[in-house]
Design an enzyme around this catalytic site. Sequence first.
Site, PDB file in Angstrom:
ATOM      1  CE  LYS A  71      -4.270  -1.425   2.228  1.00  0.00           C
ATOM      2  NZ  LYS A  71      -5.230  -0.971   3.242  1.00  0.00           N
ATOM      3  CG  ASP A 107      -9.539   1.791   3.565  1.00  0.00           C
ATOM      4  OD1 ASP A 107     -10.453   1.087   3.102  1.00  0.00           O
ATOM      5  OD2 ASP A 107      -8.411   1.329   3.841  1.00  0.00           O
TER       6      ASP A 107
HETATM    7  P1  NAP Z   1      -2.826  -1.902  12.910  1.00  0.00           P
HETATM    8  O1  NAP Z   1      -2.162  -1.046  11.913  1.00  0.00           O
HETATM    9  O2  NAP Z   1      -2.122  -3.087  13.467  1.00  0.00           O
HETATM   10  O3  NAP Z   1      -3.308  -0.959  14.123  1.00  0.00           O
HETATM   11  C1  NAP Z   1      -3.938  -1.460  15.262  1.00  0.00           C
HETATM   12  C2  NAP Z   1      -3.932  -0.406  16.365  1.00  0.00           C
HETATM   13  O4  NAP Z   1      -4.631  -0.976  17.480  1.00  0.00           O
HETATM   14  C3  NAP Z   1      -2.536  -0.019  16.870  1.00  0.00           C
HETATM   15  O5  NAP Z   1      -2.534   1.337  17.222  1.00  0.00           O
HETATM   16  C4  NAP Z   1      -2.394  -0.894  18.110  1.00  0.00           C
HETATM   17  O6  NAP Z   1      -1.538  -0.361  19.075  1.00  0.00           O
HETATM   18  C5  NAP Z   1      -3.801  -0.887  18.643  1.00  0.00           C
HETATM   19  N1  NAP Z   1      -4.051  -2.013  19.527  1.00  0.00           N
HETATM   20  C6  NAP Z   1      -3.870  -3.319  19.262  1.00  0.00           C
HETATM   21  N2  NAP Z   1      -4.213  -4.059  20.331  1.00  0.00           N
HETATM   22  C7  NAP Z   1      -4.588  -3.194  21.299  1.00  0.00           C
HETATM   23  C8  NAP Z   1      -5.034  -3.335  22.646  1.00  0.00           C
HETATM   24  N3  NAP Z   1      -5.150  -4.545  23.207  1.00  0.00           N
HETATM   25  N4  NAP Z   1      -5.365  -2.222  23.341  1.00  0.00           N
HETATM   26  C9  NAP Z   1      -5.228  -1.004  22.786  1.00  0.00           C
HETATM   27  N5  NAP Z   1      -4.798  -0.796  21.513  1.00  0.00           N
HETATM   28  C10 NAP Z   1      -4.495  -1.883  20.793  1.00  0.00           C
HETATM   29  O7  NAP Z   1      -4.201  -2.486  12.325  1.00  0.00           O
HETATM   30  P2  NAP Z   1      -5.172  -1.757  11.275  1.00  0.00           P
HETATM   31  O8  NAP Z   1      -4.795  -2.139   9.907  1.00  0.00           O
HETATM   32  O9  NAP Z   1      -5.253  -0.325  11.646  1.00  0.00           O
HETATM   33  O10 NAP Z   1      -6.558  -2.500  11.579  1.00  0.00           O
HETATM   34  C11 NAP Z   1      -7.201  -2.334  12.810  1.00  0.00           C
HETATM   35  C12 NAP Z   1      -8.592  -2.950  12.793  1.00  0.00           C
HETATM   36  O11 NAP Z   1      -9.406  -2.305  11.833  1.00  0.00           O
HETATM   37  C13 NAP Z   1      -8.620  -4.439  12.441  1.00  0.00           C
HETATM   38  O12 NAP Z   1      -9.579  -5.067  13.237  1.00  0.00           O
HETATM   39  C14 NAP Z   1      -9.054  -4.447  10.991  1.00  0.00           C
HETATM   40  O13 NAP Z   1      -9.749  -5.637  10.641  1.00  0.00           O
HETATM   41  C15 NAP Z   1     -10.002  -3.268  10.969  1.00  0.00           C
HETATM   42  N6  NAP Z   1     -10.143  -2.672   9.638  1.00  0.00           N
HETATM   43  C16 NAP Z   1     -11.383  -2.664   9.071  1.00  0.00           C
HETATM   44  C17 NAP Z   1     -11.569  -2.080   7.850  1.00  0.00           C
HETATM   45  C18 NAP Z   1     -12.943  -2.065   7.251  1.00  0.00           C
HETATM   46  O14 NAP Z   1     -13.083  -1.781   6.059  1.00  0.00           O
HETATM   47  N7  NAP Z   1     -13.978  -2.322   8.022  1.00  0.00           N
HETATM   48  C19 NAP Z   1     -10.487  -1.507   7.164  1.00  0.00           C
HETATM   49  C20 NAP Z   1      -9.226  -1.521   7.769  1.00  0.00           C
HETATM   50  C21 NAP Z   1      -9.066  -2.112   9.009  1.00  0.00           C
HETATM   51  P3  NAP Z   1       0.062  -0.594  19.026  1.00  0.00           P
HETATM   52  O15 NAP Z   1       0.537   0.217  17.862  1.00  0.00           O
HETATM   53  O16 NAP Z   1       0.513  -0.099  20.334  1.00  0.00           O
HETATM   54  O17 NAP Z   1       0.250  -2.061  18.803  1.00  0.00           O
END
Ligand code: NAP
Length: 288
Positions: A71, A107
């Site tokens: 990406k 997005d």
């Molecule tokens: P990512 O880049 O890994 O980011 C996840 C974030 O959540 C990070 O800031 C992480 O903190 C934090 N986190 C993880 N575990 C945590 C906890 N136990 N307590 C507090 N914070 C926590 O992931 P992403 O790509 O942003 O995706 C995140 C979510 O969005 C996923 O569930 C994904 O399926 C969903 N999503 C959905 C769509 C849609 O179209 N509906 C699109 C994109 C993503 P750290 O940095 O400290 O680890």
Amino acid sequence: MQITGKTKVLGIIGDPVEHSLSPVMHNAAIANLGLDYIYVPFPVKQGNLAEALTGFGVVNLQGFSITIPHKQEIISLLTEISDDAANIGAVNTVWRTKSGWKGTNTDAAGFIAPLKAMNRDWTKVTPVILGNGGAARAVIAGLTNLGCPEIHVVGRNPDKLARFYESWSHAPKITSLLKIHNWDNLSSLIPAADLLVNTTPVGMSPNIDASPIDKSLMQKLKQNAIAYDLIYTPNPTQFLKLAKAQGATTLDGLEMLVQQGVVALEIWLQQQVPVNVMRNSLKEYLGL
Ligand code: NAP
């Protein structure tokens, strides 16, 4: 549908791509419209992106989606990118133009589509975002486009949060709206939130009983607030169940997934696409 020598090809590149839901919803829409197109997954390993793009030019691919790990890297290979893609720093949709490949990130538009359908004055809405990863970037770009006066982001890791804030230095408008907070500040932030967005993976299958906000904290949420979880399985999540019990309006991640796909497919096909067909194809596929 019958694939012939005239069938136009769209696709998705990534590694892995096996679990992508995009082929399901895009092919459902294409079939419903009766168009001579097909959308297929292309596994492309890190390091092979430039070669893949050259190949796509040669075989006349019409456009494609991009997922992890390409990406960000794709940006330097494109002729032009949209403001949303530049702000977010990632491209998820590419299409052909006369001057070359152009990219955007759908997005942000996908995230705000169900919000725009609500009758609210977004210039008076205080959003609080949980998490500061990749998805939070699209949420921030979307909320900026919506006109929110400030955007609060809550993270658990102070170093990552500080780096996250600095990563917006190319986008002064967004930096001026952005306020970052440690997780400990949530008890004072939640009562002020009109829109509470979960961008963390907490509560995703199989950990379906988990919520980034516990019951006692959720009870501080305003009754007319909107709670939006980006997670799409389970549906609803524990986060949304707690918010609903509090009287909040809830939105789930399936709608964002569908709507970001709608924006992409409309770019490729240059026509309106059947949103219901796309949504239902995903619900059926995911057993929701
Ligand atoms: P990512 O880049 O890994 O980011 C996840 C974030 O959540 C990070 O800031 C992480 O903190 C934090 N986190 C993880 N575990 C945590 C906890 N136990 N307590 C507090 N914070 C926590 O992931 P992403 O790509 O942003 O995706 C995140 C979510 O969005 C996923 O569930 C994904 O399926 C969903 N999503 C959905 C769509 C849609 O179209 N509906 C699109 C994109 C993503 P750290 O940095 O400290 O680890």
